[in-house]
Design an enzyme around this catalytic site. Structure first.
Site, mmCIF file in Angstrom:
data_model
loop_
_atom_site.group_PDB
_atom_site.id
_atom_site.type_symbol
_atom_site.label_atom_id
_atom_site.label_comp_id
_atom_site.label_asym_id
_atom_site.label_seq_id
_atom_site.Cartn_x
_atom_site.Cartn_y
_atom_site.Cartn_z
ATOM 1 N N ASP A 95 0.870 -1.176 0.000
ATOM 2 C CA ASP A 95 0.000 0.000 0.000
ATOM 3 C C ASP A 95 0.907 1.226 0.000
ATOM 4 O O ASP A 95 1.688 1.413 0.945
ATOM 5 C CB ASP A 95 -0.873 -0.054 1.266
ATOM 6 C CG ASP A 95 -1.821 1.122 1.364
ATOM 7 O OD1 ASP A 95 -1.479 2.218 0.859
ATOM 8 O OD2 ASP A 95 -2.899 0.948 1.954
ATOM 9 N N HIS A 114 -4.228 11.555 -10.133
ATOM 10 C CA HIS A 114 -5.573 12.086 -10.434
ATOM 11 C C HIS A 114 -6.688 11.380 -9.649
ATOM 12 O O HIS A 114 -7.817 11.825 -9.647
ATOM 13 C CB HIS A 114 -5.848 12.089 -11.950
ATOM 14 C CG HIS A 114 -6.194 10.761 -12.546
ATOM 15 N ND1 HIS A 114 -6.694 10.645 -13.832
ATOM 16 C CD2 HIS A 114 -6.099 9.485 -12.074
ATOM 17 C CE1 HIS A 114 -6.906 9.374 -14.091
ATOM 18 N NE2 HIS A 114 -6.561 8.651 -13.060
ATOM 19 N N GLN A 116 -16.241 9.112 -9.619
ATOM 20 C CA GLN A 116 -15.777 7.823 -9.089
ATOM 21 C C GLN A 116 -14.595 7.876 -8.137
ATOM 22 O O GLN A 116 -14.256 6.852 -7.533
ATOM 23 C CB GLN A 116 -15.445 6.878 -10.237
ATOM 24 C CG GLN A 116 -14.331 7.373 -11.131
ATOM 25 C CD GLN A 116 -14.001 6.387 -12.231
ATOM 26 O OE1 GLN A 116 -13.911 5.199 -11.981
ATOM 27 N NE2 GLN A 116 -13.832 6.873 -13.442
#
Ligand code: SAM
Length: 342
Positions: free
Chosen positions: A232, A251, A302
């Protein structure tokens, strides 16, 4: 013809109908019509309908619409693929976008149906589109094998298509090792080692993704120079490298999370090491290039992120000691930014 009729607002009419064209492309792709037509002579609507298992009258109209949109050729003998359809729309085409088209239909379409709520609320709409919203947005993609496979296939198709442009935007030959953070299927990594045979690339991504990469691996030269590590990037140690790559990663995130990530990269980066970003870079006034501005809406529905301008990326990078920021606008799906740790 009256004067007002002669001046139809063609741009507005085209936009009004845009969704119909998108959906025709999506449905033809879902039904694998372009796959059925590959390597075959012209086929009649009735034969395609028979093979696909659809109605003749519906199939004929869909095929005609696709021909009208330039996706198929129609002659008296029937319908056939164009060269471009063979390359981009068949599921095994060299630069197949099939994965992204299916992702657009199954995932983005329901999200965009809730664009109005996204604009009103300023947040992503997974709960409205799919009945749930995980804390971490990637958990929404990786909760089922089917959704994960679809998402990875979509990322892979765009990454493979744009990889050469990104890899050659700058001369990266001085770097010996790279780490592609959020590198997903390794499509960019594989292109990089073809172009820079002395480069070794570590693809770093979440465990769910790394466990699913074998399906996407190419055969051929230099593939041993690409390795996969799971972790991670907000929490775990990052692999050591001369060059860190973030392609379509920043982004996805708001500035606060980007600061966490860039400070981790900065901490492991030695002076002279670099970061390569691949994103759609907006102009400073955010008024040109509708594809990139629409991509920012796509991020709104999203993710927690957005598309940013070159100076916004520069400011984020400079806060973490990355200078000499160079931007190469490729004018395509992805632009590239290179900077160096001083
Ligand atoms: N870089 C690829 C490309 O350009 O096609 C994939 C871009 S995709 C939009 C973002 C990637 O970041 C996904 O592969 C996702 O799994 C990965 N990612 C998201 N959160 C992550 C995390 N916390 N640690 C590592 N990877 C992460």
């Amino acid at each position: 013809v009256s004067e007002s009729a002669a001046k139809l607002p063609s741009k507005i009419l085209e936009l009004m109908d845009g969704f119909r064209a998108s959906k025709a492309l999506f449905v033809a792709s879902k039904l694998k019509i372009f796959d059925h037509l590959k390597d075959k002579g012209p086929l009649k609507a009735v034969d395609i309908a028979d093979e696909v298992g659809t109605s003749v009258c519906g199939t004929e109209r869909l095929l005609d619409a696709c021909a009208g949109l330039g996706l198929l050729e129609k002659t008296t003998q029937g319908y056939s693929n164009t060269d471009s359809t063979n390359t981009y729309l068949t599921s095994d085409g060299e630069y197949s976008l099939h994965g992204y088209v299916i992702h657009s239909n199954d995932h983005l379409w329901p999200l965009f149906t809730n664009l109005e709520s996204a604009v009103k609320e300023g947040t992503r709409q997974n709960h409205r589109a799919f009945g749930k919203k995980a804390e971490d947005l990637f958990k929404d993609y990786y909760h089922s094998q089917e959704v994960k496979q679809r998402f990875m296939a979509a990322m892979h198709s765009i990454a493979h298509l744009t990889a050469r442009d990104v890899a050659t935007a700058f001369d990266l030959s001085r770097f010996r090792s790279a780490c592609d953070l959020g590198g997903c299927t390794g499509a960019l990594a594989h292109e990089l080692v073809q172009i820079y045979p002395n480069l070794k690339v570590t693809v770093f991504d979440l465990p769910e993704v790394i466990a699913n990469t074998s399906y996407f691996q190419p055969s051929g030269q230099h593939t041993a120079q690409v390795t996969f590590v799971s972790g991670d990037f907000f929490k775990d140690n990052l692999p050591e490298a001369d060059l860190y790559i973030l392609s379509r990663v920043l982004h996805d995130w708001p500035d606060e999370k980007i600061h966490v990530l860039l400070s981790k990269v900065s901490a492991v980066c030695k002076p002279g090491c670099g970061i390569l970003l691949a994103e759609m870079v907006l102009d400073d006034e955010k008024k040109n290039r509708s594809t990139a501005l629409l991509q920012s809406l796509n991020m709104l529905v999203q993710t927690e992120g957005k598309e940013r301008s070159g100076s916004e990326y520069q400011a984020l990078l400079e806060q973490h000691g990355f200078t000499n920021v160079k931007i190469r606008m490729r004018g395509n799906l992805l632009d590239a930014i290179l900077c160096v740790k001083t």
